[in-house]
Design a protein around this motif. Structure first.
Motif, PDB file in Angstrom:
ATOM      1  N   SER A 117     -16.457   5.019   2.928  1.00 23.01           N
ATOM      2  CA  SER A 117     -15.067   4.705   2.645  1.00 23.01           C
ATOM      3  C   SER A 117     -14.154   5.825   3.141  1.00 23.01           C
ATOM      4  O   SER A 117     -14.580   6.959   3.337  1.00 23.01           O
ATOM      5  CB  SER A 117     -14.856   4.480   1.145  1.00 23.01           C
TER       6      SER A 117
ATOM      7  N   THR B 167     -14.769  -5.238   6.313  1.00 22.45           N
ATOM      8  CA  THR B 167     -13.629  -5.407   7.207  1.00 22.45           C
ATOM      9  C   THR B 167     -13.726  -6.761   7.894  1.00 22.45           C
ATOM     10  O   THR B 167     -14.761  -7.415   7.865  1.00 22.45           O
ATOM     11  CB  THR B 167     -13.592  -4.316   8.302  1.00 22.45           C
TER      12      THR B 167
ATOM     13  N   SER C 264       0.837  -1.205   0.000  1.00 22.05           N
ATOM     14  CA  SER C 264       0.000   0.000   0.000  1.00 22.05           C
ATOM     15  C   SER C 264       0.868   1.249   0.000  1.00 22.05           C
ATOM     16  O   SER C 264       0.589   2.222  -0.701  1.00 22.05           O
ATOM     17  CB  SER C 264      -0.913   0.019   1.227  1.00 22.05           C
TER      18      SER C 264
ATOM     19  N   GLU D   6     -11.541  -4.694   1.263  1.00 22.99           N
ATOM     20  CA  GLU D   6     -11.658  -4.136  -0.077  1.00 22.99           C
ATOM     21  C   GLU D   6     -10.919  -2.805  -0.134  1.00 22.99           C
ATOM     22  O   GLU D   6     -11.426  -1.777   0.301  1.00 22.99           O
ATOM     23  CB  GLU D   6     -13.123  -3.946  -0.457  1.00 22.99           C
ATOM     24  N   THR D   7      -9.712  -2.837  -0.648  1.00 21.62           N
ATOM     25  CA  THR D   7      -8.906  -1.639  -0.830  1.00 21.62           C
ATOM     26  C   THR D   7      -8.504  -1.549  -2.290  1.00 21.62           C
ATOM     27  O   THR D   7      -8.307  -2.569  -2.952  1.00 21.62           O
ATOM     28  CB  THR D   7      -7.639  -1.657   0.053  1.00 21.62           C
TER      29      THR D   7
ATOM     30  N   PHE E 232      -9.136  -3.918   6.425  1.00 22.15           N
ATOM     31  CA  PHE E 232     -10.029  -3.594   5.321  1.00 22.15           C
ATOM     32  C   PHE E 232      -9.855  -4.654   4.246  1.00 22.15           C
ATOM     33  O   PHE E 232      -8.749  -4.888   3.771  1.00 22.15           O
ATOM     34  CB  PHE E 232      -9.727  -2.199   4.773  1.00 22.15           C
TER      35      PHE E 232
ATOM     36  N   ALA F 256     -10.393   2.621   1.007  1.00 21.70           N
ATOM     37  CA  ALA F 256     -10.774   1.445   1.781  1.00 21.70           C
ATOM     38  C   ALA F 256     -12.230   1.577   2.195  1.00 21.70           C
ATOM     39  O   ALA F 256     -12.667   2.645   2.642  1.00 21.70           O
ATOM     40  CB  ALA F 256      -9.894   1.325   3.007  1.00 21.70           C
TER      41      ALA F 256
END
Length: 117
Positions: free
Chosen positions: A39, A102, A19, A87-88, A85, A97
């Motif tokens: 988000s 989560t 990331s 879904e990033t 998270f 995110a």
């Protein structure tokens, strides 16, 4: 997708090495919240810019921490423990995110080497 992001109950965001590199190895980031999509977002910026949050290395693992307590307090975001998270994504130059996707992260129990004897 190699993008790891988690947050703990005191509002510290933890970015994994992937990331951090996907954001362009920033020294600081803007923190954003989108209530319509539930988000949060991190966008690379310079550390001296107004409203910039510094990223600090967490040991030698390649992970980085952003203290997002002000963002959490301002938008009433609360977490019982550390959550990852699921879904990033990178949208443009922003790491996004989704708060509704989560999973809790359990703390590992440390094993005392003396108790193994």
């Amino acid at each position: 997708n190699g993008l790891y992001l988690s947050i703990n109950k005191v509002g510290e965001l933890m970015l994994g090495r992937g990331s951090y590199e996907a954001l362009g190895r920033p020294e600081a980031a803007y923190l954003m919240y989108d209530p319509a999509n539930d988000s949060i977002g991190l966008k690379k910026t310079e550390p001296l810019m107004m409203n910039a949050f510094k990223l600090r290395a967490k040991g030698t693992s390649g992970n980085y921490v952003v203290r997002a307590k002000l963002l959490c307090r301002r938008h009433n975001l609360r977490f019982d423990g550390t959550v990852q998270f699921l879904e990033t994504s990178i949208e443009g130059d922003t790491l996004v995110a989704h708060l509704l996707k989560t999973r809790p992260i359990r703390k590992r129990k440390r094993i005392d080497p003396k108790s193994r004897r």
